[in-house]
Design an enzyme around this catalytic site. Structure first.
Site, PDB file in Angstrom:
ATOM      1  N   VAL A 251      19.098  21.518 110.374  1.00  0.00           N
ATOM      2  CA  VAL A 251      20.267  22.234 110.891  1.00  0.00           C
ATOM      3  C   VAL A 251      19.893  23.678 111.228  1.00  0.00           C
ATOM      4  CG1 VAL A 251      22.603  23.026 110.333  1.00  0.00           C
ATOM      5  CG2 VAL A 251      21.811  20.810 109.471  1.00  0.00           C
TER       6      VAL A 251
ATOM      7  N   GLY B  17      19.808  16.869  95.844  1.00  0.00           N
ATOM      8  CA  GLY B  17      20.576  17.114  94.626  1.00  0.00           C
ATOM      9  C   GLY B  17      21.269  15.905  94.018  1.00  0.00           C
TER      10      GLY B  17
ATOM     11  N   ARG C 216      26.866  28.765 108.814  1.00  0.00           N
ATOM     12  CA  ARG C 216      27.441  27.465 109.181  1.00  0.00           C
ATOM     13  C   ARG C 216      28.952  27.555 109.024  1.00  0.00           C
ATOM     14  NH1 ARG C 216      23.855  22.701 106.424  1.00  0.00           N
ATOM     15  NH2 ARG C 216      21.772  23.612 106.723  1.00  0.00           N
TER      16      ARG C 216
ATOM     17  N   ARG D 277      12.231  15.874 109.321  1.00  0.00           N
ATOM     18  CA  ARG D 277      13.155  15.876 110.472  1.00  0.00           C
ATOM     19  C   ARG D 277      13.305  17.311 110.969  1.00  0.00           C
ATOM     20  NH1 ARG D 277      16.596  16.085 105.896  1.00  0.00           N
ATOM     21  NH2 ARG D 277      17.625  18.116 105.856  1.00  0.00           N
TER      22      ARG D 277
HETATM   23  C1  MV4 Z   1      15.271  22.145  90.678  1.00  0.00           C
HETATM   24  C2  MV4 Z   1      15.970  23.277  90.171  1.00  0.00           C
HETATM   25  C3  MV4 Z   1      15.435  23.918  89.084  1.00  0.00           C
HETATM   26  N1  MV4 Z   1      14.299  23.462  88.510  1.00  0.00           N
HETATM   27  N2  MV4 Z   1      14.130  21.748  90.083  1.00  0.00           N
HETATM   28  C4  MV4 Z   1      18.461  20.880  93.978  1.00  0.00           C
HETATM   29  C5  MV4 Z   1      18.279  20.022  95.178  1.00  0.00           C
HETATM   30  C6  MV4 Z   1      16.983  19.343  95.017  1.00  0.00           C
HETATM   31  N3  MV4 Z   1      16.311  19.354  96.260  1.00  0.00           N
HETATM   32  C7  MV4 Z   1      16.262  20.108  93.975  1.00  0.00           C
HETATM   33  N4  MV4 Z   1      17.180  21.037  93.397  1.00  0.00           N
HETATM   34  C8  MV4 Z   1      16.839  21.819  92.354  1.00  0.00           C
HETATM   35  N5  MV4 Z   1      15.687  21.469  91.727  1.00  0.00           N
HETATM   36  C9  MV4 Z   1      13.685  22.388  89.018  1.00  0.00           C
HETATM   37  N6  MV4 Z   1      12.567  21.956  88.439  1.00  0.00           N
HETATM   38  C10 MV4 Z   1      17.130  23.671  90.829  1.00  0.00           C
HETATM   39  C11 MV4 Z   1      17.583  22.940  91.923  1.00  0.00           C
HETATM   40  C12 MV4 Z   1      18.774  23.422  92.543  1.00  0.00           C
HETATM   41  C13 MV4 Z   1      18.748  23.946  93.838  1.00  0.00           C
HETATM   42  C14 MV4 Z   1      17.598  23.973  94.594  1.00  0.00           C
HETATM   43  C15 MV4 Z   1      17.588  24.480  95.862  1.00  0.00           C
HETATM   44  C16 MV4 Z   1      18.755  24.989  96.380  1.00  0.00           C
HETATM   45  C17 MV4 Z   1      19.925  24.955  95.665  1.00  0.00           C
HETATM   46  C18 MV4 Z   1      19.943  24.426  94.392  1.00  0.00           C
HETATM   47  C19 MV4 Z   1      21.135  24.416  93.669  1.00  0.00           C
HETATM   48  C20 MV4 Z   1      21.135  23.899  92.410  1.00  0.00           C
HETATM   49  C21 MV4 Z   1      19.970  23.390  91.843  1.00  0.00           C
END
Ligand code: MV4
Length: 448
Positions: free
Chosen positions: A295, A165, A338, A292
């Site tokens: 958790v 993020g 957690r 990896r």
């Molecule tokens: C996104 C998304 C919506 N659309 N990608 C957040 C962490 C990073 N690994 C990718 N993330 C996101 N990517 C697209 N195209 C929304 C998130 C996201 C999110 C993703 C997984 C778990 C929690 C989240 C919280 C906010 C935003």
């Protein structure tokens, strides 16, 4: 099999790895910072080496000091745990160069999955679906605008070196793009030393579902089913479970097949996790791969009855995967909470201090993975995870019932914890119905 394992980590995960080592009759080495002189993980190990100051940079992130400790104790393998140096390809390489086995994926796999653009490209060419977006880094605002026009707004800008993020920005309309691009570029540059960004179509209120994968050196790759991890705050997971409630069978089959195909495509070895976003219709899109142990791995252990850390040790020693795909069955339901030293009444403000009282639940279907005891101090220097509470049952309802009871039987004095928040999650109608998504906390779903 190696003879002596050093764990380059602290807290519950160091203790978890030591337990597995002891089962195999391996000698164990702890490393610790000045702040962790009295820590439980230090006492668990056969030998312990102080490696530096309380700040992680001086100790748990100090590759040289850790390698010195390994040489000094004649450790022939290093387990990195999660966080800290666990996804540093340079560290994994340095460990190998020192003639020590790195208990994890090969450095090249870590490096390729660490570059989110490269990971996206690799998965896409392996036939794994990704959200529509740029095929590589976008050079400038004009480049981002062209892609956004093509895939449609809203879009999200992501840092190539990001993950978790950091350096992300949602953009709802073209006039906002230039400012968002500049901000994301600057933040990525500051955080990672490279400002490269890519663009994806933004998916509203997705679920976060991930698949545990495992590969061995002979090229076998298996999946260990999925985990639902949507209950997060600022990209920190708070509750994880398996099976993912209400996941359509076709989505589940697609996810696990994609995860295996993706891991095979990069010749992945050891434990890894493929993260996906899942939309309301059951469509799924590759997000990133965590190279990896995670958790939340105990959720998968409780569901399958298999020991992932033991398997990591065997596979790192060059042995074949201990189980064929057909032996990896989702037999139970499991949920992990957690418990952090954070105050949910104050916006999850960290609550460092000394644990005065600690009474933890036990009983049928309850597992605790803890790094603390009464008298432990929770330092500002590290992630404030106190322990993980994992409940399993024959059904999700039984796991929830046991979890709710266990949360009610935790007594922790001296620091504030996330337990009041976790109780509200477990009591909520949304959670009980399995209707979870990643935006629930922002929307105040579990507010007091
Ligand atoms: C996104 C998304 C919506 N659309 N990608 C957040 C962490 C990073 N690994 C990718 N993330 C996101 N990517 C697209 N195209 C929304 C998130 C996201 C999110 C993703 C997984 C778990 C929690 C989240 C919280 C906010 C935003």
């Amino acid at each position: 099999m190696f003879g002596t394992v050093l764990v380059a980590n602290r807290g519950e995960i160091a203790r978890r790895v030591f337990r597995a080592c002891k089962q195999l009759g391996l000698k164990t080495v702890a490393v610790y910072s000045q702040a962790d002189r009295g820590a439980l993980h230090v006492r668990d190990a056969d030998t312990a080496v102080e490696i530096g100051g309380a700040a992680a940079r001086e100790s748990y992130l100090n590759a040289e000091r850790i390698l010195d400790a390994a040489r000094q104790t004649r450790a022939d393998a290093i387990h990195p745990g999660y966080g800290f140096l666990s996804e540093s390809a340079r560290f994994a390489e340095a460990v190998q160069r020192a003639g020590i086995t790195f208990i994890g994926p090969r450095p090249d796999a870590i490096r390729r999955m660490g570059d989110k653009i490269e990971a996206r490209r690799l998965m896409s060419s392996a036939g794994v679906s990704v959200l529509p977006g740029s095929s590589g880094a976008v050079a400038d605002v004009a480049g981002a605008e062209a892609i956004a026009r093509e895939v449609g707004y809203p879009v999200i800008l992501k840092a190539a070196a990001g993950g978790g993020g950091i350096g992300m920005a949602r953009v709802d309309k073209a006039p906002d793009l230039a400012a968002a691009f500049a901000a994301a570029n600057r933040r990525a540059q500051a955080a990672f030393g490279t400002g490269d960004l890519y663009v994806e179509r933004y998916l509203e209120r997705p679920r976060h579902v991930e698949v545990q994968v495992f590969g061995d050196e002979a090229g076998a790759v298996v999946h260990m089913h999925e985990r639902e991890c949507s209950i997060q705050r600022r990209h920190q997971k708070l509750v994880e479970e398996s099976p993912a409630p209400g996941l359509p069978a076709a989505t589940k089959a697609g996810l696990t097949a994609a995860a295996v195909a993706g891991a095979r495509a990069i010749g992945y070895t050891n434990a890894g996790t493929m993260e996906f976003l899942v939309d309301e219709r059951g469509g799924f899109y590759f997000l990133e791969m965590n190279a990896r142990l995670q958790v939340e791995h105990p959720v998968t252990e409780e569901v399958t009855g298999l020991d992932l850390v033991l398997a990591q040790l065997h596979v790192a020693a060059g042995e074949p995967l201990p189980w064929p795909q057909s032996a990896i069955v989702q037999r139970r339901a499991a949920i992990e909470c957690r418990v952090y030293a954070e105050d949910p009444a104050k916006g999850f403000l960290p609550s460092p201090g000394t644990i005065q009282t600690l009474e933890l639940p036990s009983g049928e279907g309850i597992r605790i993975e803890s790094g603390i005891e009464a008298g432990s101090t929770v330092s500002v220097h590290y992630d404030p995870l106190l322990f993980k509470l994992i409940a399993h049952g024959a059904t999700r309802a039984e796991a929830i019932e046991r979890l709710a009871g266990a949360l009610d039987h935790c007594v922790i004095e001296g620091v504030r914890t996330t337990i009041p928040f976790l109780r509200r999650v477990v009591a909520s109608a949304e959670f009980r119905q399995g209707r979870v998504h990643t935006q629930m906390l922002e929307q105040g779903a579990f507010n007091a």
